[in-house]
Design a protein around this motif. Structure first.
Motif, PDB file in Angstrom:
ATOM      1  N   ALA A   1      18.759  52.611 -44.234  1.00 10.84           N
ATOM      2  CA  ALA A   1      18.201  52.387 -45.714  1.00 10.84           C
ATOM      3  C   ALA A   1      16.676  52.249 -45.490  1.00 10.84           C
ATOM      4  O   ALA A   1      16.270  51.821 -44.512  1.00 10.84           O
ATOM      5  CB  ALA A   1      18.950  51.202 -46.263  1.00 10.84           C
ATOM      6  N   ILE A   2      16.259  52.524 -46.835  1.00  5.19           N
ATOM      7  CA  ILE A   2      14.794  52.218 -46.938  1.00  5.19           C
ATOM      8  C   ILE A   2      14.712  51.691 -48.493  1.00  5.19           C
ATOM      9  O   ILE A   2      15.085  52.348 -49.040  1.00  5.19           O
ATOM     10  CB  ILE A   2      13.760  53.345 -46.451  1.00  5.19           C
ATOM     11  CG1 ILE A   2      12.300  52.927 -46.507  1.00  5.19           C
ATOM     12  CG2 ILE A   2      14.019  54.558 -47.291  1.00  5.19           C
ATOM     13  CD1 ILE A   2      11.432  53.976 -45.594  1.00  5.19           C
TER      14      ILE A   2
ATOM     15  N   ASP B   1      22.278  55.880 -46.339  1.00  6.24           N
ATOM     16  CA  ASP B   1      23.025  56.806 -45.904  1.00  6.24           C
ATOM     17  C   ASP B   1      23.950  55.902 -44.817  1.00  6.24           C
ATOM     18  O   ASP B   1      23.627  54.951 -44.236  1.00  6.24           O
ATOM     19  CB  ASP B   1      22.338  58.015 -45.186  1.00  6.24           C
ATOM     20  CG  ASP B   1      23.596  59.246 -45.090  1.00  6.24           C
ATOM     21  OD1 ASP B   1      24.561  59.040 -45.609  1.00  6.24           O
ATOM     22  OD2 ASP B   1      23.166  60.203 -44.312  1.00  6.24           O
ATOM     23  N   SER B   2      25.412  56.512 -44.868  1.00  6.68           N
ATOM     24  CA  SER B   2      26.181  55.780 -44.048  1.00  6.68           C
ATOM     25  C   SER B   2      27.201  56.763 -43.407  1.00  6.68           C
ATOM     26  O   SER B   2      27.513  57.928 -44.092  1.00  6.68           O
ATOM     27  CB  SER B   2      26.755  54.738 -44.772  1.00  6.68           C
ATOM     28  OG  SER B   2      27.509  55.036 -45.691  1.00  6.68           O
TER      29      SER B   2
ATOM     30  N   LEU C   1      24.170  60.388 -39.953  1.00  4.72           N
ATOM     31  CA  LEU C   1      22.988  60.059 -41.011  1.00  4.72           C
ATOM     32  C   LEU C   1      21.878  61.104 -41.013  1.00  4.72           C
ATOM     33  O   LEU C   1      21.562  61.718 -40.026  1.00  4.72           O
ATOM     34  CB  LEU C   1      22.335  58.855 -40.195  1.00  4.72           C
ATOM     35  CG  LEU C   1      23.379  57.529 -40.124  1.00  4.72           C
ATOM     36  CD1 LEU C   1      22.544  56.469 -39.467  1.00  4.72           C
ATOM     37  CD2 LEU C   1      24.050  57.163 -41.406  1.00  4.72           C
ATOM     38  N   ASP C   2      21.324  61.078 -42.195  1.00  6.69           N
ATOM     39  CA  ASP C   2      20.425  62.197 -42.449  1.00  6.69           C
ATOM     40  C   ASP C   2      18.934  61.489 -42.908  1.00  6.69           C
ATOM     41  O   ASP C   2      19.003  60.899 -44.186  1.00  6.69           O
ATOM     42  CB  ASP C   2      20.670  63.251 -43.417  1.00  6.69           C
ATOM     43  CG  ASP C   2      19.761  64.230 -43.566  1.00  6.69           C
ATOM     44  OD1 ASP C   2      18.597  64.019 -43.601  1.00  6.69           O
ATOM     45  OD2 ASP C   2      20.239  65.456 -43.723  1.00  6.69           O
TER      46      ASP C   2
ATOM     47  N   ARG D   1      30.782  59.674 -54.753  1.00  7.84           N
ATOM     48  CA  ARG D   1      29.966  59.346 -53.403  1.00  7.84           C
ATOM     49  C   ARG D   1      30.516  58.017 -52.968  1.00  7.84           C
ATOM     50  O   ARG D   1      30.773  57.114 -53.800  1.00  7.84           O
ATOM     51  CB  ARG D   1      28.553  59.098 -53.916  1.00  7.84           C
ATOM     52  CG  ARG D   1      27.571  58.724 -52.793  1.00  7.84           C
ATOM     53  CD  ARG D   1      26.102  58.495 -53.321  1.00  7.84           C
ATOM     54  NE  ARG D   1      25.477  58.097 -52.059  1.00  7.84           N
ATOM     55  CZ  ARG D   1      23.858  57.886 -51.964  1.00  7.84           C
ATOM     56  NH1 ARG D   1      23.438  58.007 -53.166  1.00  7.84           N
ATOM     57  NH2 ARG D   1      23.210  57.459 -51.088  1.00  7.84           N
ATOM     58  N   ARG D   2      30.424  58.084 -51.764  1.00  6.11           N
ATOM     59  CA  ARG D   2      30.957  56.716 -50.929  1.00  6.11           C
ATOM     60  C   ARG D   2      29.649  55.973 -50.328  1.00  6.11           C
ATOM     61  O   ARG D   2      28.713  56.799 -50.414  1.00  6.11           O
ATOM     62  CB  ARG D   2      31.896  57.264 -49.625  1.00  6.11           C
ATOM     63  CG  ARG D   2      32.905  58.239 -49.722  1.00  6.11           C
ATOM     64  CD  ARG D   2      34.038  57.640 -50.483  1.00  6.11           C
ATOM     65  NE  ARG D   2      35.199  58.390 -50.692  1.00  6.11           N
ATOM     66  CZ  ARG D   2      36.419  58.300 -51.193  1.00  6.11           C
ATOM     67  NH1 ARG D   2      36.450  57.219 -52.139  1.00  6.11           N
ATOM     68  NH2 ARG D   2      37.446  59.042 -50.934  1.00  6.11           N
ATOM     69  N   PHE D   3      30.057  54.771 -50.335  1.00 10.11           N
ATOM     70  CA  PHE D   3      28.890  53.727 -50.067  1.00 10.11           C
ATOM     71  C   PHE D   3      29.405  52.785 -48.867  1.00 10.11           C
ATOM     72  O   PHE D   3      30.797  52.792 -48.588  1.00 10.11           O
ATOM     73  CB  PHE D   3      28.634  52.990 -51.113  1.00 10.11           C
ATOM     74  CG  PHE D   3      27.906  53.753 -52.069  1.00 10.11           C
ATOM     75  CD1 PHE D   3      26.448  53.953 -51.978  1.00 10.11           C
ATOM     76  CD2 PHE D   3      28.686  54.128 -53.127  1.00 10.11           C
ATOM     77  CE1 PHE D   3      25.962  54.887 -53.121  1.00 10.11           C
ATOM     78  CE2 PHE D   3      28.047  54.800 -54.379  1.00 10.11           C
ATOM     79  CZ  PHE D   3      26.896  55.217 -54.295  1.00 10.11           C
TER      80      PHE D   3
END
Length: 454
Positions: free
Chosen positions: A182-183, A200-201, A208-209, A433-435
């Motif tokens: 994360a950023i 991303d997770s 991760l991208d 979308r998953r988190f």
């Protein structure tokens, strides 16, 4: 054991040792949690933070004569276990009697075999993890001339083992891995400074991208540059998947048997009623293979299962752990959660999932025409009264004009009730979308919401 690698067999062996201390007539439950974690933060070209840690804990719950006592230990030798069991018994003696107190009992449902471990994560060198965070940092600064910094470029991963066993016949263990990045970007056009996140997770490093994380952060931060208040009006709001996941997380709390037992939800007595638009369906899907929070057993060791909550707008049931199901004379849903080995079981979803619709995000916005695309909610939990369902929260986002994103808005609030918003859903997107938390999201359009601004 905390500093050494643990195996699922090790974890089961430890909880079995605890059960050997059970006295005749009492119920005893042992819960073990073990985790090996890595956290990395980069900032302005420097490694700001690196922590690799291993921790373990043992929780003990004793129920005797309808009285519950809980204790825990941070070490796993025999003396520590003896002390934890003795303290749990003492705590039970001084607790209030509750006729519904009791441990979960096997219900005949077998846990599914799920792919929750990425074995390659253990072989990723520390240097690669540090480099990933550094890449986030450098790519953000070069991605857009309006990027002026960030609050943190983070990489983290974990291997987690949880085991639970009880004198009622429960014996389960689960292992999982998770990796996330994360950023939190800062953007400026010389007159205004805004923030935006990217994340991303997945189960492993390879999921991760970095480019996607940076692109999302840049897009969210720059979209809000120059934002101002909008005029007060009633309009349609479009939640992006992230905002929808936050919103549905609140809805899930209101569909919890725990809240129903406490009389803190307006949905307690409405199973079988229409509570949402017919196009809205919502369920807990603990076995979703693409969700980083999926799992085969719940916090009490029962096999998880798909739990329909809203089907075609109709409330079909509530989430329950063993206690709330017993209290409400309802069927259990294996939805026990545990914040840690120190806590008693709560209630919550594992992978809360809205049934996706057929509209792409662009098509959904086009169907709305005029409205606001909401990208951030501020003060969601403090702005919702779970008993009445009243909602009043701050938002950030962009106006929609002719279905296209237009000027950014902030310092405005939206107000309605959860009940009204569920019934006023007018479009559901296809962009599920998953988190790395328990609620998933889609684009969701809700009509007739009051926006308060100028």
């Amino acid at each position: 054991m905390a500093d050494a690698a643990m195996t699922p067999a090790d974890a089961l062996g430890i909880v079995d040792r605890v059960l050997e201390r059970a006295l005749p007539g009492e119920q005893l439950e042992a819960v073990l949690g073990w985790a090996a974690t890595t956290d990395v933060r980069a900032h302005e070209g420097e490694l700001e933070h690196f922590v690799a840690a291993t921790e373990v804990g043992l929780g003990v719950r004793v129920i005797d004569d309808h009285r519950t006592g809980i204790s825990w230990a941070g070490v796993l030798d025999d003396d520590a276990i003896d002390t934890a069991v003795a303290e749990a018994r003492d705590n039970a003696r001084f607790s209030s009697s509750d006729p519904h107190a009791g441990l979960a009992e096997p219900d005949g449902v077998e846990p599914q075999r799920l792919d929750t471990v990425d074995g390659a994560l253990a072989d990723v060198p520390t240097e690669a993890k540090v480099d990933f965070a550094m890449q986030l940092d450098s790519r953000l600064r070069s991605a857009d001339s309006r990027m002026v910094g960030h609050e943190g470029a983070d990489y983290g991963d974990a291997r987690v083992i949880g085991a639970v066993a009880s004198t009622t016949g429960i014996r389960a263990v689960e292992q999982e891995t998770i990796a996330q990045a994360a950023i939190w970007a800062l953007a400026s056009d010389g007159n205004d400074v805004t923030t935006g996140f990217g994340l991303d997770s997945g189960r492993g490093f390879a999921d991760l991208d970095a480019d996607n994380v940076v692109a999302e952060a840049v897009g969210r931060a720059t979209a809000l540059l120059g934002a101002s208040k909008a005029d007060t009006s009633r309009l349609t709001v479009v939640f992006d998947p992230y905002v929808t996941s936050q919103f549905l997380g609140v809805v899930a709390e209101m569909l919890s048997g725990e809240e129903a037992v406490r009389g803190r939800t307006p949905f307690a007595d409405r199973v079988g009623d229409d509570i949402a638009a017919a196009m809205l369906s919502l369920y807990d899907d603990p076995h979703a293979g693409d969700a980083p929070t999926s799992g085969a057993v719940d916090g009490e060791g029962l096999a998880t299962r798909r739990v329909p909550l809203i089907e075609g707008g109709v409330l079909t049931g509530l989430l329950h752990n063993a206690y709330t199901a017993r209290s409400m004379s309802s069927t259990g849903t294996a939805s026990a959660t545990r914040g840690s080995h120190r806590s008693a079981p709560g209630v919550g979803p594992r992978v809360l999932t809205p049934e996706p619709g057929s509209l792409s995000p662009a098509a959904l916005r086009a169907s709305v025409g005029e409205g606001v695309l909401v990208q951030e909610l501020a003060g969601l939990h403090s702005g919702v009264n779970p008993t009445s369902g009243d909602l009043s929260v701050g938002i950030e986002g962009v106006r929609l004009r002719g279905g296209e994103p237009a000027e950014p808005v902030r310092e405005v609030t939206i107000a309605s009730t959860i009940q009204r918003m569920l019934t006023d859903v007018v479009a559901v997107g296809s962009d599920l979308r998953r988190f790395p938390w328990e609620s998933s999201g889609v684009s969701l359009a809700i009509a007739d919401v009051t926006l308060s601004g100028n």
